[in-house]
Every structure is written in C-alpha cells, then in structure tokens.
Design a protein around this motif. Structure first.
Motif, mmCIF file in Angstrom:
data_model
loop_
_atom_site.group_PDB
_atom_site.id
_atom_site.type_symbol
_atom_site.label_atom_id
_atom_site.label_comp_id
_atom_site.label_asym_id
_atom_site.label_seq_id
_atom_site.Cartn_x
_atom_site.Cartn_y
_atom_site.Cartn_z
ATOM 1 N N ALA A 12 31.115 46.108 -7.522
ATOM 2 C CA ALA A 12 30.182 45.307 -6.818
ATOM 3 C C ALA A 12 28.922 45.084 -7.890
ATOM 4 N N ALA A 21 27.409 41.425 -9.228
ATOM 5 C CA ALA A 21 25.927 40.937 -8.883
ATOM 6 C C ALA A 21 25.179 41.099 -10.110
ATOM 7 N N ALA A 54 21.990 46.372 -2.895
ATOM 8 C CA ALA A 54 21.981 44.995 -2.563
ATOM 9 C C ALA A 54 23.558 44.542 -3.028
ATOM 10 N N ALA A 55 23.926 44.733 -4.246
ATOM 11 C CA ALA A 55 25.184 44.489 -4.890
ATOM 12 C C ALA A 55 26.129 45.005 -3.839
ATOM 13 N N GLU A 57 25.921 45.615 -0.686
ATOM 14 C CA GLU A 57 25.764 44.811 0.605
ATOM 15 C C GLU A 57 26.330 43.328 0.446
ATOM 16 N N GLN A 58 26.464 42.820 -0.723
ATOM 17 C CA GLN A 58 26.998 41.429 -0.931
ATOM 18 C C GLN A 58 28.404 41.530 -0.681
ATOM 19 N N VAL A 59 29.198 42.579 -0.975
ATOM 20 C CA VAL A 59 30.881 42.590 -0.837
ATOM 21 C C VAL A 59 31.390 43.350 0.257
ATOM 22 N N LYS A 87 30.669 45.185 4.496
ATOM 23 C CA LYS A 87 30.111 45.157 5.877
ATOM 24 C C LYS A 87 30.524 46.541 6.355
#
Length: 421
Positions: free
Chosen positions: A219, A223, A259-260, A262-264, A266
């Motif tokens: 991740a 990012a 944050a990284a 969270e992007q990949v 859920k």
C-alpha cells in the motif's frame, strides 16, 4: 441465567503478548515451547478447506507455509481437512509433507435418534474433525484444537499463536508460568477483516500467505513510492501493531501509511458489524451484554481444548461462532473457564461473490434470541427491502429465512459415524 465472573473474558492483543516493543517475543515463544514439552501438551492447527476451485487449494497451501514456523515447537501439528468428499490430488500435491491431510468429511449421527447430521457445512465439517481427533486417543484436556479458515489472502502466524499460547502458558492452574492466563480454555479470534483492492490482491500470490506487513509495504509503495518499506523500518520480530507503527514511523509517517492503506482496503465483515451494532444497542439480556464484549463475532478462527470442543452443542452454518461463545460463557461444566479475545492483526479473505448479507444477519439475530429464550423463538416474516449501493438503492430478494432456527447439534463426544462419502 447466571452471570459469568467478571474476569471470564481476557482481551489480549499482540503488544500484551510480545511487549510494546516486541521485547518479550523470544521469551514468550520459549515459555510456550517449554510448557508444551513439560506438560505433554499438544496443539492441533486445523485448516478447513472446501470447494473444487484450485485457487482455494493454492490459498490453503500458502497459508500452511505461512504457519510452518509454528511447527518448530514440540507438540504443534498442522492439519488440512477437506470437506467435500475425497481430497483432490491437486490439493494433496500442493501440501508440504509435514501437513496432515484428513481425506473427506464423514457424516455423523445422533445416537439417540439415529438421525444423520444434514449437509456438510462448516459446523458439520468441524464436528467430523473433532470426531476423528478423539479417535486418535490421548488426554483431550491436554490437546488444544484451533480451527482456521483456509481462504486467507492476508494472515499472520502471530494471530494463530495468540489463540493457543495463553492456554499453554496458563496450564497448571495456580502454578502456571503466567498468572494472567490461569484457567484459559477457549480463544476467539478478534482481528479486523479487510477487503483488499483487486490490484493489490492479485500480487498476494507468492509462496505463502501475505503477512499484514506485506500489505502495508504494498500500500505504501503505491501511495508514497519514495518512502522506505515499513518492513525495513520496523525492527525484526516486532509485530506491526498500531503501537509499534506509531512508535517507529512517528505521527507524520503513520498518517501517510494510514492514508495509503485506506486507498486499497475497506472494512469487510458486514454481517459481523451489523450483529455487533445490534448487540451493543441492547442491554436487557445477559446474553446480549456478554456477546457485545467481542468486537468481531464472526471471525472464523477459534480454539479450545479437545475436551471442551466435544462437550459443546454447536449451531449449524454461520451460527458456529456465536454458539461457540455461548457454550463457553454459559454451558454448565464449561463456563468457569476463561476465554481469550485474541485481538490480532487484520486479515483478508479471497474476494467473495456474495449476495446481500441482510438475510444472514436476520438468521443470526434470531439465533441469539432463540438461544437466550430457551430455544423457542421463531423468525418473523420479512418484508421486501431496499439495499443501498453507490449508485442509489436497489430492490433485494432475501434468501429464504427459516421460520425456526435449526436446533443445536449434540456434543461431538456423543456422536457416532453415520457413514462415509
């Protein structure tokens, strides 16, 4: 219904087991190894596999390789149990020679009625495994059985270790090596389930199941490519818990990593979250209050002594996890033992093509109500429902919900073999 003692549930995360800086890891592992050898204890890690998709066989084999380091301790063995008849050669060929393979689910029967247990779902599969383990002999109070799902993309061996280490460390009552774990006989996995983005998930196909640390590295590389991998910054042997990551990365680095991730990913486990939220909103029942102590009720990993497992009356299907806890909390003869709520590192399953989980949630709510009301409750008729999507709501046809939740199965110790297939 009685109230269990206040200290029945022990919340245990990896920082408490290994130390906030991982400084106790070597000592804890050595103590577990010594306890297993000194007291003649055995730990059975059982991976439950089903289906005919070879992707599942690959995932099972990778998980076994990820768990292989645990086999260095005497008395720890690893078993794969295949649910759907004779184990395919494709599965057997993928497994290391140290992994025992139970070849085929065996239907069991209630000796009182002669009725064969229906189907071959997860609970039925688990009971069949217990029946076989009992046949191996040995003191069932000195044998600890941990059941694990097979379809993990991300899973840490530390999570499995946390399911049996407290039992081993507490063995011997008042003379145990660690008084925190006196009378521990059950453990319930409590790690967050993640759904991983397909672009990341397809890379998690190496020789072993990804660790949570591998997911963090992937991740962050996507990012913040200029940042060093977390695995290079985190000291060796220190688990990537929130405490460790904040300490090593600092607030800024931790925020970037968060944050990284969270992007990949859920949060997964919709039914588990819904059930937990429902329980947390209720307080009139003893059962509701105690189940609300567990944050991830439907996590598929749990362990107990073979003696305890074979005394439980377990529910069919997805009722397994809830009925496991209710047996441990309230069943006479078992309830005076303690339960470890093992708060491990997040995990992820293979992507699932699932229908709406609302009907499953209804069944679970009804199961809890029925268990606390003397096994007499019924499911009320449900009206059509609108299910939210990212592009608005859509009508949902619910899966059939039984008007009466099936009765619990008799304890495995009383079951007889109803035939083979």
């Amino acid at each position: 219904m009685f109230e269990p003692p206040d200290d029945t549930i022990l919340d245990l995360d990896l920082d408490a087991l290994f130390g906030e800086h991982g400084e106790w890891r070597a000592l804890t592992e050595a103590q577990v190894t010594a306890a297993l050898a000194d007291h003649g204890l055995a730990v059975h890690l059982v991976v439950l596999c089903h289906g005919t998709d070879t992707t599942r066989f690959d995932t099972t084999a990778r998980l076994c390789r990820a768990l292989a380091g645990l086999l260095r301790a005497p008395g720890v063995d690893l078993t794969v149990s295949y649910q759907d008849g004779p184990a395919p050669g494709d599965l057997a060929a993928r497994l290391d020679r140290r992994v025992r393979l139970l070849d085929g689910y065996r239907p069991l029967a209630d000796p009182g009625t002669g009725a064969v247990l229906p189907g071959s779902g997860k609970t039925e599969h688990l009971l069949s495994c217990l029946h076989r383990l009992l046949a191996d002999g040995g003191d069932p109070a000195r044998r600890y059985v941990v059941f694990l799902d097979s379809d993990y993309l991300v899973y840490d061996a530390d999570n499995a270790f946390a399911l049996y280490a407290p039992w081993a460390l507490g063995f011997g009552g008042e003379r145990c090596a660690d008084p925190r774990f006196t009378d521990v006989e059950f453990a319930k996995g409590g790690s967050l389930r993640l759904a991983v983005a397909p672009g990341i998930a397809k890379h998690a196909a190496g020789e072993r199941t990804w660790r949570f640390l591998d997911l963090l590295d992937a991740a962050l590389a996507r990012a913040v490519p200029q940042a060093p991998p977390v695995s290079e910054v985190l000291p060796s042997g220190r688990p990537p818990t929130r405490t460790s990551l904040l300490d090593v990365l600092g607030p800024t680095g931790f925020a970037e990593l968060e944050a990284a991730v969270e992007q990949v990913t859920k949060n997964g486990g919709r039914s588990s979250r819904a059930l937990s939220q429902w329980l947390s909103s209720r307080s009139e029942s003893v059962v509701d209050r105690w189940l609300a102590r567990f944050s991830h009720l439907l996590h598929g990993d749990q362990g107990a002594t073979l003696a305890a497992w074979t005394q439980m009356e377990l529910a069919p299907g997805y009722g397994l996890e809830v009925s496991f806890l209710l047996n441990a909390l309230f069943r006479p003869g078992l309830h005076r033992r303690r339960i470890v709520n093992a708060l491990g590192l997040p995990h992820a399953h293979l992507p699932k093509d699932e229908a709406d989980n609302f009907a499953l949630g209804v069944e679970l709510f009804a199961l809890v109500q029925r268990l606390q009301q003397g096994m007499t409750s019924h499911v009320t008729e449900m009206r059509p429902r609108q299910s939210p999507t990212k592009l608005g709501y859509k009508p949902v046809t619910l899966a059939p919900v039984p008007h009466a939740i099936p009765a619990l199965y008799p304890p495995a110790a009383t079951l007889t073999t109803g035939g083979t297939r």
